[in-house]
Enzyme design. Structure first.
Site, short mmCIF file in Angstrom:
data_model
loop_
_atom_site.label_atom_id
_atom_site.label_comp_id
_atom_site.label_asym_id
_atom_site.label_seq_id
_atom_site.Cartn_x
_atom_site.Cartn_y
_atom_site.Cartn_z
N PRO A 89 -8.21 5.73 8.34
CG PRO A 89 -7.44 7.28 9.91
CD PRO A 89 -7.59 5.80 9.69
CE1 TYR A 90 -3.11 4.84 1.42
CE2 TYR A 90 -4.13 2.69 1.70
CZ TYR A 90 -3.39 3.58 0.94
OH TYR A 90 -2.94 3.19 -0.30
N GLY A 91 -7.85 4.31 4.18
CA GLY A 91 -8.92 3.81 3.33
C GLY A 91 -9.92 4.90 2.99
CB THR A 97 -7.25 9.40 2.06
OG1 THR A 97 -6.39 8.25 1.99
CG2 THR A 97 -7.16 10.04 3.43
CB SER A 145 -3.75 6.93 7.56
OG SER A 145 -4.42 5.80 8.09
#
Length: 316
Positions: free
Chosen positions: A147-149, A151, A89
């Site tokens: 960034p993954y978290g 999203t 991410s």
């Protein structure tokens, strides 16, 4: 019952579809079969599903597919499709954002025009970041550090908005570090076991002291199915965690015992966005759905090692 499963050819999605088909349900699966994401493994999973029962496959990207008719024909929508991976991410946020936020919004938009459906959303423990409270309860403030978290937290927020304005019935399940047979090739357990089987040093981010609440895929699937049939409400958010957090060093020791050989480790810097510890409080999911983990870490790793030997053609 008719279920719609997004991400049907993925690690968790393929296991979920098999369970649904084994129970005699009709399943429509959507997957983009992205070339960067273990496509060969995914095609094998689809072949298994085709043989397992009443399964229909739709190839396509959720950002582009006409979801209206697919959602309208389903009783339950299991939204598992995502661009996974904390490290990935950082490299391409647009891809993560499109796959995890925009795609979720499109699923929700289709659900808003088809009342009476149940949504089960695959969220992540990554929404907590570094909570400092273990085991972490669902009401703990969200503070993702990747960034993954971000999203996944945004996906939950979108569900809140659609629930409040459109009356959608939804569950969000915060999965904690899922492992088991058919795990993606870029995930830690598969990379470690495969490296060891092939006689290569296994890559390890950090010094091995990180603690994770590892959760076996069959337990994840059971919780997901229970959410699909659980009590109606608005937006029910639940942790799904293995219940016995262990260190990465402990995991490597178990893998070494299962393989009957010492492991050679290639130590790498700690990855950005990886918390030092995760652990989920599962009191709420036990009370609401009657779920509890049944797989221990040693039993689960044994099953994954057996799968890896067949998958990667190693016999030693």
């Amino acid at each position: 019952m008719r279920s719609l499963v997004t991400g049907c050819a993925g690690f968790i999605g393929s296991h979920l579809c098999e369970r649904l088909l084994a129970a005699g349900e009709s399943v429509v699966g959507i997957d983009s079969l992205a070339p960067t994401y273990d496509t060969v493994g995914r095609m094998g999973r689809l072949e298994r599903l085709d043989r397992a029962g009443d399964f229909e496959f739709v190839a396509g990207d959720l950002v582009q597919v006409d979801l209206g008719p697919l959602v309208a024909d389903a009783d339950v929508v299991y939204h598992l499709a995502a661009r996974p991976g904390v490290r990935a991410s950082w490299a391409d946020f647009k891809q993560a954002s499109d796959a995890n936020i925009l795609a979720t919004q499109r699923v929700l938009d289709a659900l808003s025009r088809a009342p009476g459906k149940r949504l089960v959303f695959a969220s992540s423990s990554s929404v907590y970041g570094r909570p400092g409270v273990f085991p972490t309860p669902e009401h703990h403030p969200l503070a993702p550090i990747s960034p993954y978290g971000v999203t996944k937290a945004a996906g939950e927020a979108l569900i809140d908005a659609y629930v409040s304005q459109h009356g959608i019935d939804a569950y969000s399940l915060r999965y904690f570090t899922v492992y088991g047979p058919r795990q993606r090739s870029d995930m830690a357990f598969t990379r470690w076991i495969r490296s060891a089987l092939e006689g290569r040093p296994l890559p390890l981010f950090g010094d091995g002291s990180a603690i994770r609440d590892f959760t076996y895929v069959a337990d994840i699937v059971e919780a997901t199915l229970l959410a699909g049939a659980g009590p109606a409400g608005e937006h029910t958010i639940l942790n799904v965690a293995g219940g016995s957090p262990v260190s990465v060093t402990d995991v490597l020791a178990i893998i070494s015992r299962e393989l009957g050989r010492p492991l050679e480790v290639d130590r790498l810097p700690v990855a950005k966005g990886d918390p030092p510890e995760t652990g989920g409080d599962t009191t709420r999911i036990s009370e609401i759905l009657g779920w509890k983990p049944t797989w221990g870490i040693e039993e689960g790793i044994r099953a994954q090692v057996a799968w890896a030997r067949k998958r990667f053609g190693a016999t030693s």
